[in-house]
Scaffold this motif. Structure first.
Motif, PDB file in Angstrom:
ATOM      1  N   ILE A  99       0.838  -1.204   0.000  1.00  0.00           N
ATOM      2  CA  ILE A  99       0.000   0.000   0.000  1.00  0.00           C
ATOM      3  C   ILE A  99       0.869   1.249   0.000  1.00  0.00           C
ATOM      4  CG2 ILE A  99      -1.618   1.339   1.415  1.00  0.00           C
ATOM      5  CD1 ILE A  99      -2.857  -1.378   2.230  1.00  0.00           C
ATOM      6  N   TYR A 100       1.947   1.245   0.790  1.00  0.00           N
ATOM      7  CA  TYR A 100       2.848   2.391   0.843  1.00  0.00           C
ATOM      8  C   TYR A 100       3.484   2.636  -0.520  1.00  0.00           C
ATOM      9  CZ  TYR A 100       6.805   5.312   2.047  1.00  0.00           C
ATOM     10  OH  TYR A 100       7.708   6.316   2.086  1.00  0.00           O
ATOM     11  N   ASN A 101       3.932   1.573  -1.179  1.00  0.00           N
ATOM     12  CA  ASN A 101       4.539   1.722  -2.508  1.00  0.00           C
ATOM     13  C   ASN A 101       3.534   2.266  -3.519  1.00  0.00           C
ATOM     14  OD1 ASN A 101       7.011   0.818  -1.629  1.00  0.00           O
ATOM     15  ND2 ASN A 101       6.643  -1.293  -2.235  1.00  0.00           N
ATOM     16  N   MET A 102       2.296   1.788  -3.462  1.00  0.00           N
ATOM     17  CA  MET A 102       1.274   2.294  -4.377  1.00  0.00           C
ATOM     18  C   MET A 102       0.990   3.772  -4.122  1.00  0.00           C
ATOM     19  SD  MET A 102      -1.524  -0.703  -4.671  1.00  0.00           S
ATOM     20  CE  MET A 102      -1.248  -2.150  -5.644  1.00  0.00           C
ATOM     21  N   ASN A 103       0.955   4.181  -2.854  1.00  0.00           N
ATOM     22  CA  ASN A 103       0.736   5.596  -2.537  1.00  0.00           C
ATOM     23  C   ASN A 103       1.886   6.452  -3.047  1.00  0.00           C
ATOM     24  OD1 ASN A 103      -1.754   5.383  -1.338  1.00  0.00           O
ATOM     25  ND2 ASN A 103      -0.940   5.072   0.707  1.00  0.00           N
ATOM     26  N   THR A 104       3.114   5.938  -2.945  1.00  0.00           N
ATOM     27  CA  THR A 104       4.269   6.679  -3.453  1.00  0.00           C
ATOM     28  C   THR A 104       4.166   6.855  -4.967  1.00  0.00           C
ATOM     29  OG1 THR A 104       5.605   5.703  -1.688  1.00  0.00           O
ATOM     30  CG2 THR A 104       6.782   6.711  -3.510  1.00  0.00           C
ATOM     31  N   ARG A 120       1.498   9.464  -5.746  1.00  0.00           N
ATOM     32  CA  ARG A 120       1.969  10.842  -5.549  1.00  0.00           C
ATOM     33  C   ARG A 120       2.866  11.281  -6.699  1.00  0.00           C
ATOM     34  NH1 ARG A 120       4.477   9.675  -0.758  1.00  0.00           N
ATOM     35  NH2 ARG A 120       2.890   8.552   0.344  1.00  0.00           N
ATOM     36  N   GLU A 121       3.753  10.392  -7.157  1.00  0.00           N
ATOM     37  CA  GLU A 121       4.632  10.731  -8.276  1.00  0.00           C
ATOM     38  C   GLU A 121       3.823  10.996  -9.549  1.00  0.00           C
ATOM     39  OE1 GLU A 121       7.417   7.551  -8.676  1.00  0.00           O
ATOM     40  OE2 GLU A 121       8.455   8.030  -6.805  1.00  0.00           O
ATOM     41  N   GLN A 163       3.519  14.425 -11.772  1.00  0.00           N
ATOM     42  CA  GLN A 163       3.770  14.460 -13.209  1.00  0.00           C
ATOM     43  C   GLN A 163       2.581  15.048 -13.964  1.00  0.00           C
ATOM     44  OE1 GLN A 163       4.707  10.468 -14.352  1.00  0.00           O
ATOM     45  NE2 GLN A 163       6.781  10.525 -13.515  1.00  0.00           N
ATOM     46  N   VAL A 164       1.368  14.698 -13.534  1.00  0.00           N
ATOM     47  CA  VAL A 164       0.168  15.246 -14.176  1.00  0.00           C
ATOM     48  C   VAL A 164       0.121  16.757 -13.993  1.00  0.00           C
ATOM     49  CG1 VAL A 164      -2.352  15.352 -13.983  1.00  0.00           C
ATOM     50  CG2 VAL A 164      -1.219  13.144 -14.093  1.00  0.00           C
ATOM     51  N   ALA A 165       0.434  17.222 -12.795  1.00  0.00           N
ATOM     52  CA  ALA A 165       0.432  18.668 -12.538  1.00  0.00           C
ATOM     53  C   ALA A 165       1.469  19.363 -13.417  1.00  0.00           C
ATOM     54  CB  ALA A 165       0.707  18.934 -11.065  1.00  0.00           C
ATOM     55  N   GLN A 166       2.645  18.745 -13.568  1.00  0.00           N
ATOM     56  CA  GLN A 166       3.689  19.341 -14.394  1.00  0.00           C
ATOM     57  C   GLN A 166       3.260  19.388 -15.869  1.00  0.00           C
ATOM     58  OE1 GLN A 166       7.370  17.222 -14.161  1.00  0.00           O
ATOM     59  NE2 GLN A 166       8.502  18.713 -15.364  1.00  0.00           N
ATOM     60  N   VAL A 167       2.656  18.319 -16.358  1.00  0.00           N
ATOM     61  CA  VAL A 167       2.198  18.294 -17.757  1.00  0.00           C
ATOM     62  C   VAL A 167       1.089  19.322 -17.977  1.00  0.00           C
ATOM     63  CG1 VAL A 167       0.986  16.857 -19.445  1.00  0.00           C
ATOM     64  CG2 VAL A 167       2.922  15.919 -18.192  1.00  0.00           C
ATOM     65  N   GLN A 168       0.204  19.496 -16.985  1.00  0.00           N
ATOM     66  CA  GLN A 168      -0.855  20.501 -17.114  1.00  0.00           C
ATOM     67  C   GLN A 168      -0.270  21.904 -17.181  1.00  0.00           C
ATOM     68  OE1 GLN A 168      -3.452  19.661 -13.815  1.00  0.00           O
ATOM     69  NE2 GLN A 168      -4.701  18.218 -15.005  1.00  0.00           N
ATOM     70  N   LYS A 169       0.771  22.171 -16.391  1.00  0.00           N
ATOM     71  CA  LYS A 169       1.420  23.490 -16.453  1.00  0.00           C
ATOM     72  C   LYS A 169       2.052  23.712 -17.819  1.00  0.00           C
ATOM     73  CE  LYS A 169       2.460  23.983 -11.541  1.00  0.00           C
ATOM     74  NZ  LYS A 169       3.532  24.040 -10.526  1.00  0.00           N
ATOM     75  N   GLU A 170       2.725  22.685 -18.337  1.00  0.00           N
ATOM     76  CA  GLU A 170       3.321  22.802 -19.670  1.00  0.00           C
ATOM     77  C   GLU A 170       2.243  23.031 -20.727  1.00  0.00           C
ATOM     78  OE1 GLU A 170       5.820  19.465 -20.587  1.00  0.00           O
ATOM     79  OE2 GLU A 170       6.987  19.692 -18.757  1.00  0.00           O
ATOM     80  N   ASN A 171       1.113  22.345 -20.600  1.00  0.00           N
ATOM     81  CA  ASN A 171       0.007  22.502 -21.546  1.00  0.00           C
ATOM     82  C   ASN A 171      -0.524  23.935 -21.511  1.00  0.00           C
ATOM     83  OD1 ASN A 171      -1.909  21.880 -23.417  1.00  0.00           O
ATOM     84  ND2 ASN A 171      -3.271  20.847 -21.979  1.00  0.00           N
ATOM     85  N   GLN A 172      -0.679  24.479 -20.322  1.00  0.00           N
ATOM     86  CA  GLN A 172      -1.154  25.869 -20.210  1.00  0.00           C
ATOM     87  C   GLN A 172      -0.164  26.830 -20.844  1.00  0.00           C
ATOM     88  OE1 GLN A 172      -1.859  26.454 -16.048  1.00  0.00           O
ATOM     89  NE2 GLN A 172      -3.884  25.473 -16.096  1.00  0.00           N
ATOM     90  N   ASN A 173       1.132  26.606 -20.603  1.00  0.00           N
ATOM     91  CA  ASN A 173       2.153  27.477 -21.210  1.00  0.00           C
ATOM     92  C   ASN A 173       2.106  27.385 -22.736  1.00  0.00           C
ATOM     93  OD1 ASN A 173       3.054  28.311 -18.703  1.00  0.00           O
ATOM     94  ND2 ASN A 173       4.703  26.785 -18.611  1.00  0.00           N
ATOM     95  N   LEU A 174       1.914  26.186 -23.266  1.00  0.00           N
ATOM     96  CA  LEU A 174       1.820  26.026 -24.720  1.00  0.00           C
ATOM     97  C   LEU A 174       0.571  26.704 -25.278  1.00  0.00           C
ATOM     98  CD1 LEU A 174       2.977  22.319 -25.147  1.00  0.00           C
ATOM     99  CD2 LEU A 174       4.220  24.379 -25.809  1.00  0.00           C
TER     100      LEU A 174
END
Length: 154
Positions: free
Chosen positions: A69-74, A77-78, A82-93
């Motif tokens: 369960i701990y590994n799945m939660n980690t 979170r990762e 990554q989704v948040a980072q891709v969304q920021k890049e999408n907004q910048n584009l």
């Protein structure tokens, strides 16, 4: 001649007779403690050992589930980061695309770089272009076929 045993006979010593009984049955025997059944002890020990092993196995199983369960939660979170980072890049584009899609800016670049000019009203011609195969033309019903057939007869 048969002689009788002198075990339980009176023995006399002097003038007074004493009866001395020597009884072999009444000799003091060592009292033996009853032996505990080693079979029962082994069974009890095996039950305790089984319980300990079962508890150990159950705890290992529970801990392995917590680790999973701990590994799945980690990983979750990762992936969220990554989704948040891709969304920021999408907004910048999208912002950079909006800047580049500005019609006035494109028109200014065309005039400056390629020496293009705007056409005059007399030079503009409009042409009505129909699609070669529209979706409505593909749908042929029985009624339309009947109309075409009747049209050939008349």
């Amino acid at each position: 001649m048969v002689m009788a045993s002198n075990k339980n006979r009176y023995k006399t010593q002097g003038n007074v007779a004493y009866k001395v009984e020597v009884n072999e049955k009444n000799k003091v025997k060592k009292v033996e403690k009853p032996k505990k059944s080693t079979n029962k002890n082994i069974k009890v020990k095996l039950k305790v050992l089984r319980f300990i092993l079962f508890t150990f196995a159950l705890s290992i199983f529970t801990l392995s589930r917590f680790v999973l369960i701990y590994n799945m939660n980690t990983e979750l979170r990762e992936l969220k980061s990554q989704v948040a980072q891709v969304q920021k890049e999408n907004q910048n584009l999208q912002v950079s695309l909006a800047v580049k899609n500005n019609i006035k800016k494109i028109e200014g670049e065309a005039v400056k770089k390629y020496n293009m000019v705007n056409p005059k009203a007399e030079e503009v011609k409009y042409v009505d272009v129909k699609m070669l195969c529209s979706v409505e033309d593909k749908k042929v019903t029985a009624y339309k076929l009947f109309q075409k057939f009747v049209g050939f007869i008349h």
